[in-house]
Motif scaffolding. Structure first.
Motif, PDB file in Angstrom:
ATOM      1  N   ILE A   1       0.842  -1.132  -0.014  1.00 41.72           N
ATOM      2  CA  ILE A   1       0.027  -0.046   0.064  1.00 41.72           C
ATOM      3  C   ILE A   1       0.901   1.299   0.046  1.00 41.72           C
ATOM      4  CG2 ILE A   1      -1.509   1.212   1.427  1.00 41.72           C
ATOM      5  CD1 ILE A   1      -3.072  -1.280   2.192  1.00 41.72           C
ATOM      6  N   PHE A   2       1.968   1.098   0.762  1.00 40.43           N
ATOM      7  CA  PHE A   2       2.879   2.432   0.811  1.00 40.43           C
ATOM      8  C   PHE A   2       3.473   2.472  -0.570  1.00 40.43           C
ATOM      9  CE2 PHE A   2       2.861   2.154   5.345  1.00 40.43           C
ATOM     10  CZ  PHE A   2       2.988   3.457   5.721  1.00 40.43           C
ATOM     11  N   ASN A   3       3.822   1.313  -1.221  1.00 37.35           N
ATOM     12  CA  ASN A   3       4.404   1.391  -2.700  1.00 37.35           C
ATOM     13  C   ASN A   3       3.516   1.934  -3.650  1.00 37.35           C
ATOM     14  OD1 ASN A   3       7.061   0.578  -1.881  1.00 37.35           O
ATOM     15  ND2 ASN A   3       6.409  -1.453  -2.234  1.00 37.35           N
ATOM     16  N   HIS A   4       2.192   1.401  -3.589  1.00 35.16           N
ATOM     17  CA  HIS A   4       0.937   1.967  -4.235  1.00 35.16           C
ATOM     18  C   HIS A   4       0.995   3.742  -4.044  1.00 35.16           C
ATOM     19  CE1 HIS A   4      -3.308   2.758  -5.707  1.00 35.16           C
ATOM     20  NE2 HIS A   4      -2.966   1.819  -6.604  1.00 35.16           N
ATOM     21  N   LEU A   5       1.051   4.237  -2.911  1.00 33.53           N
ATOM     22  CA  LEU A   5       0.758   5.410  -2.791  1.00 33.53           C
ATOM     23  C   LEU A   5       2.188   6.460  -3.109  1.00 33.53           C
ATOM     24  CD1 LEU A   5      -1.088   5.418   0.676  1.00 33.53           C
ATOM     25  CD2 LEU A   5      -1.926   5.783  -1.493  1.00 33.53           C
ATOM     26  N   LYS A   6       3.277   5.650  -3.637  1.00 38.30           N
ATOM     27  CA  LYS A   6       4.479   6.266  -3.790  1.00 38.30           C
ATOM     28  C   LYS A   6       5.072   6.817  -2.309  1.00 38.30           C
ATOM     29  CE  LYS A   6       3.424   6.565  -8.726  1.00 38.30           C
ATOM     30  NZ  LYS A   6       2.584   5.448  -8.935  1.00 38.30           N
ATOM     31  N   LEU A   7       5.039   6.112  -1.529  1.00 37.05           N
ATOM     32  CA  LEU A   7       5.531   6.485  -0.203  1.00 37.05           C
ATOM     33  C   LEU A   7       6.629   5.850   0.254  1.00 37.05           C
ATOM     34  CD1 LEU A   7       2.172   7.576   1.737  1.00 37.05           C
ATOM     35  CD2 LEU A   7       3.959   9.152   0.429  1.00 37.05           C
ATOM     36  N   PRO A   8       7.714   6.203   0.892  1.00 35.55           N
ATOM     37  CA  PRO A   8       8.927   5.268   1.536  1.00 35.55           C
ATOM     38  C   PRO A   8       8.119   4.357   2.509  1.00 35.55           C
ATOM     39  CG  PRO A   8       9.163   7.412   2.126  1.00 35.55           C
ATOM     40  CD  PRO A   8       7.938   7.652   1.205  1.00 35.55           C
ATOM     41  N   VAL A   9       8.399   3.131   2.369  1.00 35.64           N
ATOM     42  CA  VAL A   9       7.693   2.444   3.613  1.00 35.64           C
ATOM     43  C   VAL A   9       8.739   2.554   4.829  1.00 35.64           C
ATOM     44  CG1 VAL A   9       7.748  -0.118   4.027  1.00 35.64           C
ATOM     45  CG2 VAL A   9       7.376   0.529   1.762  1.00 35.64           C
ATOM     46  N   PRO A  10       8.115   3.145   5.891  1.00 46.38           N
ATOM     47  CA  PRO A  10       8.808   3.300   7.252  1.00 46.38           C
ATOM     48  C   PRO A  10       9.090   1.871   8.007  1.00 46.38           C
ATOM     49  CG  PRO A  10       6.526   3.748   7.387  1.00 46.38           C
ATOM     50  CD  PRO A  10       6.615   3.068   5.904  1.00 46.38           C
ATOM     51  N   LEU A  11      10.095   2.111   8.671  1.00 50.39           N
ATOM     52  CA  LEU A  11      10.462   0.994   9.574  1.00 50.39           C
ATOM     53  C   LEU A  11       9.285   0.540  10.488  1.00 50.39           C
ATOM     54  CD1 LEU A  11      13.849   2.393  10.707  1.00 50.39           C
ATOM     55  CD2 LEU A  11      13.611   0.560   9.108  1.00 50.39           C
ATOM     56  N   VAL A  12       9.432  -0.939  10.621  1.00 52.25           N
ATOM     57  CA  VAL A  12       8.407  -1.439  11.442  1.00 52.25           C
ATOM     58  C   VAL A  12       8.945  -1.649  12.935  1.00 52.25           C
ATOM     59  CG1 VAL A  12       6.958  -3.559  11.891  1.00 52.25           C
ATOM     60  CG2 VAL A  12       7.346  -2.713   9.688  1.00 52.25           C
ATOM     61  N   GLU A  13       8.089  -1.154  14.104  1.00 47.59           N
ATOM     62  CA  GLU A  13       8.430  -1.199  15.200  1.00 47.59           C
ATOM     63  C   GLU A  13       7.709  -2.148  16.200  1.00 47.59           C
ATOM     64  OE1 GLU A  13       8.079   2.871  16.561  1.00 47.59           O
ATOM     65  OE2 GLU A  13      10.337   3.512  15.651  1.00 47.59           O
ATOM     66  N   LYS A  14       8.066  -2.620  17.328  1.00 46.67           N
ATOM     67  CA  LYS A  14       7.150  -3.409  18.112  1.00 46.67           C
ATOM     68  C   LYS A  14       6.044  -2.258  18.774  1.00 46.67           C
ATOM     69  CE  LYS A  14      10.278  -6.959  19.693  1.00 46.67           C
ATOM     70  NZ  LYS A  14      11.020  -7.505  20.928  1.00 46.67           N
ATOM     71  N   ALA A  15       5.027  -2.869  19.105  1.00 44.60           N
ATOM     72  CA  ALA A  15       3.916  -1.959  19.699  1.00 44.60           C
ATOM     73  C   ALA A  15       3.440  -2.940  20.693  1.00 44.60           C
ATOM     74  CB  ALA A  15       3.023  -1.394  18.599  1.00 44.60           C
ATOM     75  N   VAL A  16       2.594  -2.112  21.609  1.00 42.01           N
ATOM     76  CA  VAL A  16       1.887  -2.758  22.600  1.00 42.01           C
ATOM     77  C   VAL A  16       0.421  -2.096  22.499  1.00 42.01           C
ATOM     78  CG1 VAL A  16       1.236  -3.226  25.055  1.00 42.01           C
ATOM     79  CG2 VAL A  16       3.606  -3.200  24.145  1.00 42.01           C
ATOM     80  N   HIS A  17      -0.549  -2.693  22.371  1.00 40.92           N
ATOM     81  CA  HIS A  17      -2.024  -2.273  21.969  1.00 40.92           C
ATOM     82  C   HIS A  17      -2.971  -3.105  22.800  1.00 40.92           C
ATOM     83  CE1 HIS A  17      -5.480  -0.703  20.274  1.00 40.92           C
ATOM     84  NE2 HIS A  17      -4.841   0.504  19.880  1.00 40.92           N
ATOM     85  N   PRO A  18      -3.953  -2.583  23.619  1.00 42.15           N
ATOM     86  CA  PRO A  18      -5.035  -3.626  24.115  1.00 42.15           C
ATOM     87  C   PRO A  18      -5.954  -4.486  23.326  1.00 42.15           C
ATOM     88  CG  PRO A  18      -5.571  -1.384  24.493  1.00 42.15           C
ATOM     89  CD  PRO A  18      -4.260  -1.162  23.747  1.00 42.15           C
ATOM     90  N   TRP A  19      -5.945  -3.950  22.143  1.00 45.63           N
ATOM     91  CA  TRP A  19      -7.043  -4.830  21.310  1.00 45.63           C
ATOM     92  C   TRP A  19      -6.043  -6.110  20.591  1.00 45.63           C
ATOM     93  CZ3 TRP A  19      -9.174  -0.503  17.597  1.00 45.63           C
ATOM     94  CH2 TRP A  19      -9.672   0.211  18.140  1.00 45.63           C
ATOM     95  N   PHE A  20      -4.754  -6.008  20.551  1.00 47.43           N
ATOM     96  CA  PHE A  20      -3.926  -6.912  19.900  1.00 47.43           C
ATOM     97  C   PHE A  20      -3.241  -7.748  20.838  1.00 47.43           C
ATOM     98  CE2 PHE A  20      -4.206  -3.393  16.910  1.00 47.43           C
ATOM     99  CZ  PHE A  20      -5.205  -4.289  15.806  1.00 47.43           C
ATOM    100  N   HIS A  21      -2.951  -8.972  20.097  1.00 45.40           N
ATOM    101  CA  HIS A  21      -2.087 -10.128  20.971  1.00 45.40           C
ATOM    102  C   HIS A  21      -0.727  -9.633  21.507  1.00 45.40           C
ATOM    103  CE1 HIS A  21      -0.373 -13.875  21.991  1.00 45.40           C
ATOM    104  NE2 HIS A  21      -1.531 -14.455  22.146  1.00 45.40           N
ATOM    105  N   PRO A  22      -0.407  -9.870  22.745  1.00 44.16           N
ATOM    106  CA  PRO A  22       1.030  -9.423  23.098  1.00 44.16           C
ATOM    107  C   PRO A  22       1.898  -9.985  22.472  1.00 44.16           C
ATOM    108  CG  PRO A  22      -0.277  -9.790  24.848  1.00 44.16           C
ATOM    109  CD  PRO A  22      -1.027 -10.110  23.655  1.00 44.16           C
TER     110      PRO A  22
END
Length: 186
Positions: free
Chosen positions: A147-168
């Protein structure tokens, strides 16, 4: 518009668009999920449900996120033996941001959001073999990168995250963005 480009990108990646009403059942709003309440301290603003004075019989609040309706539609699709469900939705969410006098524009907020759900199996074909595997974190990460490529945007780095909706341990975000993705908490 950015949201139209995002829609086109999700469609190009095989997702179907879901449309739901802004009026929803109260049990589909955040505070009724079996997850920690998303508080003002965590997000910078409170998700206070907006209740309607003259509601429809089963819909008497405005949605305060898109995920509840998407999960409801996904559950319905899986109950009807679909092997793969890939849905996205764009739309406004509604929340009360506190009492700021008599100006209704300061009391209520209506930001536009996008959410997606993917579950099931995917099939990948190349000249040597066909691969039948489950949709997982890495598949979703690849979709978001495309999707980033389709929008012609650089793909940002992926970082670990914590969020109550998602599995730790199965949650990530793109550096510098509010795009959080991962596996829904069981």
């Amino acid at each position: 518009e950015v949201f139209q480009s995002l829609k086109n990108s999700f469609l190009a990646n095989g997702f179907d668009e879901s449309r739901s009403y802004s009026l929803t059942r109260e049990d589909l709003n955040l505070e009724n999920f079996d997850l920690p309440f998303y508080s003002a301290e965590q997000n910078g603003f409170p998700y206070q449900t907006v209740k309607i004075d003259n509601p429809l019989p089963d819909s008497h609040v405005l949605r305060n996120h898109l995920l509840g309706n998407l999960l409801s539609v996904t559950q319905y699709q899986l109950a009807h033996q679909l092997e793969q469900v890939k849905l996205f939705e764009t739309g406004k969410i509604y929340y009360q941001s506190g009492n700021s006098g008599s100006d209704p524009q300061q009391i209520f907020s209506e930001p536009k959001h996008i959410a997606a759900v993917a579950v099931g199996r995917y099939w990948e074909h190349n000249f040597q073999k066909s691969l039948d595997t489950s949709i997982d974190f890495y598949w979703l990460k690849g979709v978001l990168e495309s999707i980033f490529n389709h929008l012609k945007l650089p793909v940002p780095l992926v970082e670990k995250a914590v969020h109550p909706w998602f599995h730790p341990g199965r949650t990530a975000k793109f550096s510098g963005l509010d795009w959080i993705f991962g596996e829904i908490h069981p």
